[in-house]
Design a protein around this motif. Structure first.
Motif, PDB file in Angstrom:
ATOM      1  N   ASP A 127      -7.372   3.402  -5.795  1.00  0.00           N
ATOM      2  CA  ASP A 127      -8.727   3.437  -6.336  1.00  0.00           C
ATOM      3  C   ASP A 127      -9.473   2.171  -5.926  1.00  0.00           C
ATOM      4  OD1 ASP A 127      -8.351   1.303  -8.443  1.00  0.00           O
ATOM      5  OD2 ASP A 127      -6.869   2.757  -9.128  1.00  0.00           O
TER       6      ASP A 127
ATOM      7  N   GLU B 146      -4.021   9.437   8.947  1.00  0.00           N
ATOM      8  CA  GLU B 146      -3.764   9.304   7.516  1.00  0.00           C
ATOM      9  C   GLU B 146      -3.384   7.876   7.150  1.00  0.00           C
ATOM     10  OE1 GLU B 146      -0.748  12.085   6.414  1.00  0.00           O
ATOM     11  OE2 GLU B 146      -2.147  13.779   6.299  1.00  0.00           O
TER      12      GLU B 146
ATOM     13  N   GLN C 252      -8.266  -1.499  -4.565  1.00  0.00           N
ATOM     14  CA  GLN C 252      -8.617  -1.903  -3.211  1.00  0.00           C
ATOM     15  C   GLN C 252      -9.161  -3.332  -3.187  1.00  0.00           C
ATOM     16  OE1 GLN C 252     -11.087   0.897  -0.951  1.00  0.00           O
ATOM     17  NE2 GLN C 252     -10.294   2.590  -2.209  1.00  0.00           N
TER      18      GLN C 252
ATOM     19  N   LYS D 126     -15.747   5.720  -2.135  1.00  0.00           N
ATOM     20  CA  LYS D 126     -14.349   6.129  -1.994  1.00  0.00           C
ATOM     21  C   LYS D 126     -13.474   5.028  -1.401  1.00  0.00           C
ATOM     22  CE  LYS D 126     -15.560  10.997  -1.184  1.00  0.00           C
ATOM     23  NZ  LYS D 126     -15.478  12.129  -0.208  1.00  0.00           N
ATOM     24  N   ILE D 127     -14.036   4.291  -0.444  1.00  0.00           N
ATOM     25  CA  ILE D 127     -13.242   3.282   0.252  1.00  0.00           C
ATOM     26  C   ILE D 127     -14.104   2.064   0.576  1.00  0.00           C
ATOM     27  CG2 ILE D 127     -13.705   4.310   2.524  1.00  0.00           C
ATOM     28  CD1 ILE D 127     -10.859   3.463   3.352  1.00  0.00           C
TER      29      ILE D 127
ATOM     30  N   ILE E  81      -6.264  -1.600   6.355  1.00  0.00           N
ATOM     31  CA  ILE E  81      -5.237  -0.566   6.490  1.00  0.00           C
ATOM     32  C   ILE E  81      -5.190  -0.006   7.907  1.00  0.00           C
ATOM     33  CG2 ILE E  81      -6.621   1.451   5.869  1.00  0.00           C
ATOM     34  CD1 ILE E  81      -3.043   0.586   4.672  1.00  0.00           C
TER      35      ILE E  81
ATOM     36  N   LEU F  50      -4.483   5.395   0.083  1.00  0.00           N
ATOM     37  CA  LEU F  50      -5.769   4.987  -0.486  1.00  0.00           C
ATOM     38  C   LEU F  50      -5.668   4.867  -2.010  1.00  0.00           C
ATOM     39  CD1 LEU F  50      -8.791   4.417   0.154  1.00  0.00           C
ATOM     40  CD2 LEU F  50      -9.210   6.827  -0.442  1.00  0.00           C
TER      41      LEU F  50
ATOM     42  N   TYR G 144     -11.241  -2.687   3.075  1.00  0.00           N
ATOM     43  CA  TYR G 144      -9.924  -2.051   2.940  1.00  0.00           C
ATOM     44  C   TYR G 144      -9.627  -1.179   4.159  1.00  0.00           C
ATOM     45  CZ  TYR G 144      -6.022   0.723   1.292  1.00  0.00           C
ATOM     46  OH  TYR G 144      -4.782   1.325   1.195  1.00  0.00           O
ATOM     47  N   LEU G 145     -10.645  -0.453   4.657  1.00  0.00           N
ATOM     48  CA  LEU G 145     -10.445   0.362   5.860  1.00  0.00           C
ATOM     49  C   LEU G 145     -10.050  -0.523   7.032  1.00  0.00           C
ATOM     50  CD1 LEU G 145     -10.562   2.991   7.439  1.00  0.00           C
ATOM     51  CD2 LEU G 145     -13.049   2.676   7.679  1.00  0.00           C
TER      52      LEU G 145
ATOM     53  N   VAL H 160     -13.098  10.107   3.946  1.00  0.00           N
ATOM     54  CA  VAL H 160     -13.679   8.944   3.274  1.00  0.00           C
ATOM     55  C   VAL H 160     -14.913   8.424   4.008  1.00  0.00           C
ATOM     56  CG1 VAL H 160     -11.522   8.251   2.197  1.00  0.00           C
ATOM     57  CG2 VAL H 160     -12.080   7.409   4.497  1.00  0.00           C
TER      58      VAL H 160
ATOM     59  N   TYR I  16       0.675   4.556  -2.660  1.00  0.00           N
ATOM     60  CA  TYR I  16      -0.529   5.332  -2.951  1.00  0.00           C
ATOM     61  C   TYR I  16      -0.591   6.592  -2.085  1.00  0.00           C
ATOM     62  CZ  TYR I  16      -1.659   0.914  -5.155  1.00  0.00           C
ATOM     63  OH  TYR I  16      -1.610  -0.216  -5.931  1.00  0.00           O
TER      64      TYR I  16
ATOM     65  N   THR J 130       0.786  -1.244   0.000  1.00  0.00           N
ATOM     66  CA  THR J 130       0.000   0.000   0.000  1.00  0.00           C
ATOM     67  C   THR J 130       0.813   1.286   0.000  1.00  0.00           C
ATOM     68  OG1 THR J 130      -0.096  -0.039   2.426  1.00  0.00           O
ATOM     69  CG2 THR J 130      -1.870  -1.176   1.238  1.00  0.00           C
TER      70      THR J 130
END
Length: 477
Positions: free
Chosen positions: A356, A351, A360, A310-311, A319, A354, A315-316, A214, A206, A203
């Motif tokens: 696309d 932060e 993701q 957006k997310i 990460i 992220l 994935y959230l 998001v 990005y 990751t």
């Protein structure tokens, strides 16, 4: 019939003895006046399980200095289950014990052997089972065992030479287990480092965004709800695991469904722990992937609603477990009364990289496979740790049942040893346990349960005359 693995009938030459009758001096530590700062030694409440030196002001200071071969018994739960010897050469400053320690000092003629033997017995299943029961039945703001109850506990005492053999055998076998346990700890850390390094590599290229950018709406705190049987369910903080929310971990709250409506969790919600006593757990995020029953989230949790344009919620979740995110959370967390806390402002500014949406999805698929493989390894390590703990338990139980090393009929029996200790106690003018404790208000005094029943009868006429069998253990190097 046995107590914690110790048989009611001890081997020939052994004897049951009160712990308080083994030492020439037994006393409690005393907290000093005026806030003097001392060195605190052997506080076994840390993750390492090893003696450490701390500033005494953090936990509780004392004026009582200890000596090499003193045995220290901590009376506060849960530290009461660990016992250590002080060691020379670690620091030039005087070693001392916390005010929650009971100090047991042995006669000069036998302390080099008896101190290690008694220390190991106090870590055995027999003593630990009793002390756990004694503390669990205690009442008051602090749970602790009474000194007189500890000193009244009976200890199985073998001949002095056999004590020496038992300690040597335990040291040899337990050192192997310690080495194996250390390897397992290292393996677990390597798995974590591998996961972090892999996630960073996947990751890091990005551009970063902040969490607040998001989300479909702002972060929201839950509501504090007392417990009431039959009320609307609200999540416990333990429902937030490292990965997904376990909605089955909830309690009945003192509110109705209409009151809980704004706080209902939904599939795709990302819940974040607002506070915790452990820095590594504050800010932990957990994803709701299934909510089979209506349940709300409490004030100890902050909800984030990811904007799926957006997310991806998955994935959230992924990460958020990265080392970069953890460092931001832990560096910004605030502490009050030992509780670490984060707020909406802190979390919103976190932060993370992220990509696309299509990327993701690919990353989440790859990460799921990696997590699954690492999970198998972690499970294997956990099983090995449990087996190591079971073997340690068995070794200690066998040692104090007289089955770890062979008996030698030529050894001086324990009765003769105890006669010598009794003579030295009388010569030193020791008649009973010397209690040295600061004056306390009645409300500050801790209460514990009554003394647990002593081990079964120790009538020597009932002891078996035959030599006990030896436990033959083979532990791989």
């Amino acid at each position: 019939m046995s107590e914690g693995g110790v048989p009611s009938e001890l081997p020939k030459g052994w004897a049951w003895v009160r712990l308080g009758d083994l030492g020439t001096e037994c006393r409690e530590a005393v907290a000093p006046e005026g806030g003097t700062r001392y060195e605190l030694w052997s506080v076994p409440s840390f993750a390492t399980g090893r003696p450490e030196i701390l500033d005494g002001a953090e936990i509780g200071s004392t004026k009582l200095r200890t000596a090499v071969d003193d045995v220290l018994v901590c009376k506060i739960n849960p530290r009461i289950n660990r016992v250590w010897l002080t060691k020379p050469g670690v620091s030039r400053r005087p070693k001392i014990a916390s005010s929650e320690w009971l100090v047991l000092r042995f006669p000069e003629s036998v302390k080099a052997v008896m101190a290690p033997y008694v220390r190991r017995y106090l870590s055995s299943p027999a003593f630990r089972e009793w002390i756990t029961g004694a503390v669990s039945g205690a009442t008051g703001s602090h749970t602790r065992a009474k000194s007189k109850d500890i000193l009244n506990q009976l200890v199985p005492v073998p001949p002095l030479e056999e004590q020496r053999r038992i300690v040597a055998a335990l040291d040899e076998q337990l050192s192997r287990l310690d080495t194996a346990s250390g390897t397992l700890q290292i393996t677990g850390r390597r798995i974590d480092r591998y996961l972090q390094a892999t996630l960073h590599r996947m990751t890091s290229d990005y551009a970063p965004v902040q969490l607040r950018e998001v989300l479909t709406s702002g972060l929201t705190n839950g509501r504090s709800v007392p417990t009431r049987e039959g009320g609307f369910p609200v999540l416990r903080l333990t429902a937030l695991s490292k990965t997904y929310v376990d909605v089955s971990q909830h309690k009945d709250g003192d509110w109705e469904a209409s009151d809980a409506e704004p706080f209902l969790v939904r599939q795709g919600d990302f819940l974040i722990a607002r506070g915790n006593g452990s820095l590594s757990l504050v800010g932990r995020g957990s994803l709701v992937i299934n909510a089979p029953i209506p349940v709300a989230y409490p004030d100890t949790v902050i909800r984030a609603c990811p904007d799926t344009e957006k997310i991806l919620p998955e994935y959230l979740r992924t990460i958020w477990s990265s080392l970069a995110v953890r460092r931001q959370i832990e560096s910004r967390a605030r502490t009050t009364a030992g509780i670490y806390k984060v707020n909406q402002k802190i979390l919103g500014s976190i932060e993370f990289p992220l990509p696309d949406l299509s990327t993701q999805r690919v990353l989440c698929t790859q990460w799921s496979s990696i997590e699954q493989q690492a999970g198998h390894l972690t499970h294997t390590v956990s099983v090995s740790k449990r087996r190591s703990a079971t073997l340690r338990h068995s070794l200690l139980a066998e040692a104090f049942a007289g089955r770890l090393v062979p008996q030698d009929p030529a050894n001086e029996p324990a009765d003769a040893l105890l006669d010598r200790i009794r003579a030295e106690r009388e010569a030193a003018g020791v008649s009973k346990f010397r209690r040295r404790s600061p004056r306390r208000a009645p409300a500050q005094r801790a209460h514990t349960s009554e003394l647990a029943p002593p081990p079964p009868s120790t009538d020597t006429s009932a002891l078996a005359a035959a030599t006990q069998p030896t436990l033959d253990l083979e532990i791989p190097s």
